[in-house]
Design an enzyme around this catalytic site. Structure first.
Site, PDB file in Angstrom:
ATOM      1  N   LYS A   1      -8.881  14.756  -5.965  1.00 58.31           N
ATOM      2  CA  LYS A   1      -7.992  15.019  -7.101  1.00 58.31           C
ATOM      3  C   LYS A   1      -7.530  16.478  -7.074  1.00 58.31           C
ATOM      4  CE  LYS A   1      -8.005  10.917  -8.823  1.00 58.31           C
ATOM      5  NZ  LYS A   1      -6.795  10.101  -8.719  1.00 58.31           N
TER       6      LYS A   1
ATOM      7  N   ASP B   1       0.843  -1.192   0.000  1.00 59.44           N
ATOM      8  CA  ASP B   1       0.000   0.000   0.000  1.00 59.44           C
ATOM      9  C   ASP B   1       0.886   1.252   0.000  1.00 59.44           C
ATOM     10  OD1 ASP B   1      -3.196   0.406   1.032  1.00 59.44           O
ATOM     11  OD2 ASP B   1      -1.840   2.144   1.141  1.00 59.44           O
TER      12      ASP B   1
ATOM     13  N   TYR C   1     -14.697  12.472  -4.400  1.00 61.76           N
ATOM     14  CA  TYR C   1     -13.662  11.931  -5.296  1.00 61.76           C
ATOM     15  C   TYR C   1     -12.951  13.071  -6.032  1.00 61.76           C
ATOM     16  CZ  TYR C   1     -11.625   9.978  -9.540  1.00 61.76           C
ATOM     17  OH  TYR C   1     -10.765   9.675 -10.576  1.00 61.76           O
TER      18      TYR C   1
ATOM     19  N   ARG D   1     -19.795  12.840 -23.513  1.00 59.03           N
ATOM     20  CA  ARG D   1     -18.475  12.765 -22.878  1.00 59.03           C
ATOM     21  C   ARG D   1     -17.400  12.662 -23.950  1.00 59.03           C
ATOM     22  NH1 ARG D   1     -21.454  13.841 -19.458  1.00 59.03           N
ATOM     23  NH2 ARG D   1     -21.691  13.015 -17.349  1.00 59.03           N
TER      24      ARG D   1
ATOM     25  N   SER E   1      -8.135  14.177 -12.990  1.00 57.88           N
ATOM     26  CA  SER E   1      -9.368  13.841 -13.694  1.00 57.88           C
ATOM     27  C   SER E   1     -10.075  15.107 -14.148  1.00 57.88           C
ATOM     28  CB  SER E   1     -10.279  13.075 -12.731  1.00 57.88           C
ATOM     29  OG  SER E   1     -11.585  12.990 -13.268  1.00 57.88           O
TER      30      SER E   1
ATOM     31  N   PHE F   1      -0.858   6.312 -10.065  1.00 60.48           N
ATOM     32  CA  PHE F   1      -2.254   5.948 -10.351  1.00 60.48           C
ATOM     33  C   PHE F   1      -3.030   5.543  -9.105  1.00 60.48           C
ATOM     34  CE2 PHE F   1      -0.006   4.705 -14.285  1.00 60.48           C
ATOM     35  CZ  PHE F   1      -0.771   5.347 -15.242  1.00 60.48           C
TER      36      PHE F   1
END
Ligand code: NAD
Ligand code: UDP
Length: 343
Positions: free
Chosen positions: A159, A60, A155, A237, A131, A87
């Site tokens: 970022k 981890d 989320y 999108r 993102s 990532f």
């Protein structure tokens, strides 16, 4: 001097495709992954495709000792880590609303532990998986990198927070580099059909849902909303082929090696595709029928969003080359050959 690249989350969907591109480009990647959302089988398949062994460690990124030992081992092997491609993280928007602390812990705290270990090992370069969700409700489209950041869920917040932390980290030390890649909607799979996206449980995203319906694992697609102000009322999108996205990381590492400081790049095609257009293209390319029904809009969804990728085109020398047809063909090759993913 020979150097290595550390890839966190390298067994994941985007990470595995990127790992393959780094191997093909002659880099020495090392993967660290806790396999929370992937499995070592992915890495065995990448080895087969690349015809080369993959160095990987299960663990981890919040484990500082593990990171120290990875950096130290690479140094002792005579190929110190020159750049981290980061990532590792959690990515389901809905889960982030239900379990925000898990998301802040993994994505934000995990990135801080990683940066501290990089400092101890004097590693000065990072490429970060950000993102398009950092932009939130569009003020204008296409989004450029200077569009204001207003993420609409935990989320997206994680970022944007990591991007800010990286900006401050770069500011605080000479020669530090952070390339923030704001991905649009990666879909599809490596053309071999050997690796691809393998969501656990019911897919949250459109494309894996389509392929699971086509392969008979789900009865029909639910299309969320048919009254958006778009070409046909369904959400739009900027879908890009995951292999194009993977190549973008090789370009980003080259850029990081030449250009210190903080920078963000949109990685997208610059073209929007509606849900219905994607379904119809998939049907035409694969010859498979995708039954669907219309449901209400999904809460929090945007009508449309797509990238202005010109900064990445010009400064990274990167451009998405594959079409939506390519994405459908390759995604179907993966799903039809691996109906249960890596199991
Ligand atoms: P993924 O879940 O397939 O890959 C993430 C990988 O990281 C997995 O292999 C998982 O096991 C690993 N991981 C998670 N937490 C970890 C930790 N604490 N320590 C070590 N390993 C850990 O997701 P993906 O689609 O490949 O996305 C990769 C990155 O790109 C993520 O950061 C995601 O937020 C970001 N991103 C993805 C998309 C998308 O549409 N897939 C879009 C924009 C940004
Ligand atoms: N979508 C849909 N059905 C699904 C999943 C997604 O109609 O089962 C729609 C969604 O409303 C959006 C588009 O497909 O308009 C892309 O959704 P996805 O979750 O893949 O990407 P994101 O919304 O995160 O950009």
């Amino acid at each position: 001097m020979t150097t290595s690249i550390l890839i966190t989350g390298g067994a994941g969907y985007i990470g595995s495709h990127t790992l393959l591109e780094f191997l093909a480009a002659g880099y020495r990647p090392i993967v660290v992954d806790n396999f929370g959302n992937s499995s070592p089988e992915v890495l065995r398949r990448v080895e087969k495709l690349a015809g080369a062994p993959v160095r990987w460690h299960e663990g981890d990124i919040r484990d500082a000792q593990l990171l120290d030992s990875l950096f130290e081992q690479a140094r002792r092997d005579g190929a110190p880590v020159d750049c981290v491609v980061h990532f590792a993280g959690l990515k389901a928007v809905g889960d982030s609303v239900a379990e925000p602390l898990e998301y802040y812990d993994n994505n934000v705290h995990g990135s801080i532990v990683l940066l501290k270990a990089m400092d101890r090992a004097q590693v000065k370069r990072i490429v970060f998986s950000s993102s398009a969700t950092v932009y939130g409700e569009p003020v204008s489209l296409p989004y450029t990198e200077s569009h204001r950041l207003a993420p609409a869920n935990p989320y997206g917040q994680t970022k944007a927070m990591v991007e800010t932390i990286l900006a401050d980290w770069c500011q605080a030390g000479a020669g530090r580099t952070a390339v923030n890649l704001r991905y649009f909607n990666p879909i599809g799979a490596h053309p071999s059909g050997t690796i691809g996206e393998a969501p656990r449980g019911r897919p949250n995203n459109l494309f894996p849902y389509i392929t699971q319906v086509a392969v008979g694992k789900r009865e029909k697609l639910s299309i969320f909303g048919r009254d958006y102000p778009t070409v046909d009322g369904t959400g739009v999108r900027d879908y890009l082929h995951v292999s194009d996205l993977a190549v973008g990381h090789v370009k980003a590492v080259e850029y990081a090696q030449a250009t210190p400081g903080w920078v963000a790049f949109n990685l997208g095609t610059g073209r929007g595709t509606s849900v219905l257009e994607l379904v119809h293209t998939f049907e035409a390319v694969t010859g498979k029928k995708v039954p669907y029904e219309f449901l209400d809009r999904r809460p929090g969804d945007l009508a449309g969003m797509w990238a202005d990728p010109s900064a990445a085109n010009e400064k990274l020398g990167w451009r998405a080359t594959r079409t939506v047809e390519d994405m459908c063909r390759d995604g179907w090759c993966w799903q039809s050959g691996n109906p249960d993913g890596y199991v």
